[in-house]
Structure formats: C-alpha cells, structure tokens
Design an enzyme around this catalytic site. Structure first.
Site, short mmCIF file in Angstrom:
data_model
loop_
_atom_site.label_atom_id
_atom_site.label_comp_id
_atom_site.label_asym_id
_atom_site.label_seq_id
_atom_site.Cartn_x
_atom_site.Cartn_y
_atom_site.Cartn_z
N HIS A 59 4.68 6.93 1.36
CA HIS A 59 3.40 6.96 0.62
C HIS A 59 3.56 7.60 -0.77
O HIS A 59 2.67 8.31 -1.24
CB HIS A 59 2.32 7.71 1.42
CG HIS A 59 1.96 7.03 2.70
ND1 HIS A 59 1.00 6.04 2.78
CD2 HIS A 59 2.44 7.18 3.95
CE1 HIS A 59 0.91 5.62 4.03
NE2 HIS A 59 1.77 6.29 4.76
N ASN A 97 -4.76 4.57 7.55
CA ASN A 97 -4.15 3.42 6.88
C ASN A 97 -5.19 2.30 6.77
O ASN A 97 -6.28 2.41 7.34
CB ASN A 97 -2.95 2.89 7.69
CG ASN A 97 -1.68 3.69 7.44
OD1 ASN A 97 -1.49 4.26 6.37
ND2 ASN A 97 -0.81 3.72 8.42
#
Ligand code: NDP
Length: 484
Positions: free
Chosen positions: A55, A128
C-alpha cells in the site's frame, strides 16, 4: 519592501544568502563552516521515510461521517448512540503491490482505510475495495506479497511467481475472480466500494456481542476501466486517481459512500454453514441483509502530502468502546503488524502526529522515544498504580468475555474448506461482457506462465464453474481434456 518572511535555519537564525555557497574564493573549494549548506544537504538526505512494504502509493482526504441508521441496540459506541451523530474522518486509498511512483491504474486491490476521529478515540476501518482476501492464514502473508512483488534476481514483477503462488493456494480463487473482473481497476477512487473484509464485532451495555461486516457503497456508482484503457492512462498520467480525487474535492464535488452493515448475533457463528471468520468468504446478502448505518463524505484535501498522507497510520486494532475485533486469524495478525510497521517506518510516537492523534484527550504512561515532539506529558506521574491522580483503567471499557475452545495446534486451514462456490457465484452473477473481460484479463496475465502452472490454475477455475475454466483454457489455447 517584500512582505515575505525572512528565511532562517532550523534554529531560527536569519539567512543572508540562499543562492551561493560559502567558498574560499569564487572558484571554491566550499568551506566546512557553511552551516546552512550542511543543514540543507543533511536534511535533504533524510527526507524519505521507508515506503510502506504494501500500500505504498496512496491518496488521502478528510471528511465527515454522519450516522443515518440506528444501531444503538447493538453497540454502546458513543458515535452510534443517536442518528445524526457525526465525526471527522481521514481516508487513505492506495494500490497494494506498486511502489511510491507506480501507476494508479494498475490491476490491484485498492486499500480503503478510514480513520474516524470519534469522541471515544479513533476507530480505524482498514479495508479494501474487495470484500475478501487472497489468503486466510497470516503465516502466508509475506510469502504471498513476495510472490506479487519483484523477482529476487531480475528485480522485475513476474507473472510466473504470482500464478505459481496462487495456483498452489486455492483459497485465493474468490479474490482472483474479483481482481481480474471489470472491478479490478476502478475508473476513479470515487467510483468503487469499500469493505471492512474481516468480520469485526459490536457489543452493547447488556454484554451482548454481534459479529459484523462493514460495507461502503459508492454513491457515485461503480465505474471501471478496461485493461486497455488503464494501460493507456498509465503511460500518460501515473497519478490519475490521485489527481481525480484531489481535483474533485478542490472544486467542491465531494464523493460519498453509504455505510452499511451485516449483523450476526454471536451464537449464530457456531451454526452458520459458512465459516464467519474466514476472510476469503462473504456472507451472502440473503442470509445477512445490509443495514444502513451512515454516510461518509470526503470534503477537504490535505495541505501537505507527506505530513498527512504519507505519515497517516491506520491500525485495525483502533476500536473504541462498543466495537471489537473477531477471531479472524488475518485480522489478529494485522492488529500486530500495522502498529509494528508504523513504529519502524515513522517512529514510536507516530500516534501523536496531527493526522493520527485522536480528537479526544489521551492519557497513558508511554514516555520518551525518538522524535517526542510534544510535551511528553510534562511533569505528570509516569507509572501506574500511583498516588498522584494519574489516569486509571475503567472496567466499563472491557469487552464482554469471548468463549474460545480447542487444543493449541496448527490446523490445516484447507481441510474441508470450499474455495470454489463463492468464486463461482461471482462468476455466475457477471453478464456476458463482464465474463468476457474477466477471461481476457486472466488470459493476458497467464499467457506467458509455464504450462504446468496454467494447468494447475485452470483446474481451480473449472471447479468454480466449468464455463469459467473452459473460457480461460480456450483463451490460452489449452484443451480442457488436459485439465480435467
Ligand atoms: P447478491 O446478488 O446479493 O450480491 C452480489 C454482490 O456482488 C453485490 O454486493 C454487488 O455489488 C457485487 N458485485 C456485482 N458484480 C461484481 C463484480 N464484478 N465484482 C465484485 N462484486 C460484484 O449475492 P450474494 O450476497 O449471494 O453474493 C454473491 C457473490 O457476490 C459472492 O460470492 C461474492 O463474490 C460477490 N459479492 C458479495 C458481497 C457480499 O457481501 N455478499 C459483496 C461483494 C461481492 P454492488 O451492489 O455494489 O453492485
């Protein structure tokens, strides 16, 4: 005279010349005594903190969450005590595998991390844009990420590594089907849903616990990019999604999501046919319908990318009173690994940074540590118990006890686990065009992979749905008889 402030060193000493180094004569050499040059270079060398291992590439914005549905019978969380309550939020969206400079339009899950600055402390929903994940045991997380990152010899991303791992990990089938579907590349960060993915919990003052799954449904509508569109954009604008989010908010077009919840009473988890703490599974809506809880709006851009987005630190363990985790093994490991990553990446006092600190008083006995940039709790007592009115623990914050049982052992998480039905359900709900895109995307990603890996993976597609397996096999020029 100019209104600009006078430039200074970090210590506040005025600077006479920021254009020319201090040298012995006009041709140099440079003198060691040029403090300002040394400070400038030394600080520049230290401008980067380690990028997130996963990420890394992200975009963030502030906003507001407003409660629109009453769930106060399930939780004593102050935020949910009444419809109309609200709190400030900070959201960070991200891709997973790419580095800081990677293209926004890669096919990848998107991180959807929301920090709710509630009156009872921070609640971080670190989700997510997909409701499930590739693996269900955290022992496999670093292996999984290695397979998606770079080859140790070539330093390149490698489809063979990816499909080797996936084809040997059938629990990834559901998430693979999501990732390679049309939703695998959102048109913008505003046009995708968010999911808590893990099962979390709520608890109330009667000591009752409910298992819950969080959903954030985009009110902009789902919009996606085809692989061809995404490839073209990647060649033109690496920051396409970041730019879209920033400029939308800048011009007052504030994106919104409807926040919804699936709710399961604690005891039902023992009877439910689907393992409720398996992050590779969803709870079908017909079993647990979505309940409306609130609206999330993003309405303010950060002023400084590094301070606010790069240093933003989310942790799934940030759960105010009335909210809790669950036995989901992946969630339990993330409760350790997120704060551990922040301590390594931005330092032990990361929680006191402006973007991370709660909008309520904080009282604890952590002291000192690198970059202690606030008052370090001044002269306050620094141990507990004490006789000097230091903060004390209060039983009302304790979660109801959770019954657990079983022998400590390493249980094979694949034993008797159905990795195919829900992946097949997803395939079957797609229309013909979505199925075509799914097949094309998979064929594109698998075409250069060694045949023995293709055959192994095709068996998984076939087990999810024979037409699914057949479609990908045809695209790869493989006879299904070889697979079956
Ligand atoms: P439902 O028909 O009640 O729900 C289908 C869900 O699938 C909706 O949430 C829809 O999201 C979502 N969806 C539609 N197309 C896609 C796509 N191409 N990629 C990802 N998601 C998509 O059925 P069930 O609840 O029984 O679930 C059936 C399957 O739907 C599951 O196996 C799972 O793969 C998928 N799904 C289920 C979710 C759940 O929480 N139950 C959540 C998301 C996906 P939307 O309404 O935003 O269009």
């Amino acid at each position: 005279m100019s209104n600009c402030p006078v430039m200074t060193t970090a210590a506040g000493n005025g600077i006479g010349d920021n254009q020319n180094s201090l040298t012995a004569g006009p041709r140099g050499p440079v003198l060691m005594a040029d403090y300002q040059l040394m400070e400038k270079m030394a600080h520049f060398n230290r401008e980067r903190v380690p990028e997130r291992v996963v990420h890394a590439k992200g975009a963030g914005a502030y906003g507001k969450f407003t409660v629109t549905g009453d769930i106060s019978k399930y939780t004593c969380a102050g935020l949910f005590s009444a419809v109309g309550n609200s709190c400030e939020t900070f959201v960070r969206f991200s891709t997973v595998a790419g580095e800081l400079g990677s293209p926004d339009t890669a096919r990848d899950p998107r991180g959807f991390a929301v920090k709710f600055y509630t009156e009872d402390g921070n609640w971080d929903m670190v989700g997510n844009n997909t409701p499930v994940f590739f693996i269900r045991d955290p022992l496999k997380f670093s292996d999984f990420i290695h397979s998606q990152k770079r080859d140790p010899q070539t330093g390149m991303r490698d489809n063979t590594m990816q499909w080797d791992f996936w084809s040997l990990s059938p629990e990834s089938m559901h998430q693979i089907t999501t990732l390679f579907s049309d939703r695998g590349i959102p048109a913008t960060l505003r046009n995708m849903n968010g999911y808590g993915s893990h099962t979390y919990s709520l608890w109330n003052d009667k000591g009752e616990r409910y298992w819950v799954k969080w959903h954030f449904k985009t009110l902009q509508g789902i919009q996606t990019l085809t692989q061809a569109e995404a490839n073209k954009i990647a060649g033109e604008d690496l920051d396409y999604h970041r730019r879209d989010l920033f400029s939308s908010i800048e011009k007052g077009d504030f994106p919104k999501w409807r926040v919804m919840l699936q709710i399961m009473p604690e005891q039902e988890a023992e009877r439910y046919a689907i393992h409720p703490f398996d992050v590779t599974k969803v709870w079908p809506h017909k079993d647990y319908p979505l309940v409306e809880v609130g609206v999330l709006e993003l309405n303010r851009n950060p002023q400084n990318y590094f301070a606010e987005v790069e240093q933003a630190a989310f942790e799934p363990g940030n759960l105010p009173r009335g909210m809790g985790a669950s036995p989901d093994k992946m969630l339990q490991a993330r409760i350790l690994s997120y704060p551990d990553a922040h301590r390594y990446r931005i330092g032990v006092n990361y929680a006191a940074l402006e973007v991370n600190k709660p909008h309520c008083p904080v009282h604890h006995y952590h002291r000192d540590g690198q970059t202690r940039f606030d008052g370090n709790f001044g002269s306050g007592v620094n141990y507990q118990p004490n006789s000097f009115d230091g903060p004390v623990d209060a039983a009302k914050y304790q979660e109801p006890p959770l019954k657990i049982s079983g022998d400590a052992d390493r249980y094979n998480h694949r034993d008797g686990n159905d990795d195919y039905t829900q992946a097949g359900n997803l395939y079957r709900l797609m229309n013909a065009e979505q199925k075509r895109q799914l097949t094309d995307n998979l064929v594109g990603a698998m075409k250069d992979v060694p045949k023995f890996i293709q055959l192994r993976q095709l068996q998984h597609f076939y087990q999810a749905d024979p037409a699914y397996g057949q479609g990908v096999a045809s695209g790869l020029g493989i006879d299904m008889k070889e697979v079956i």
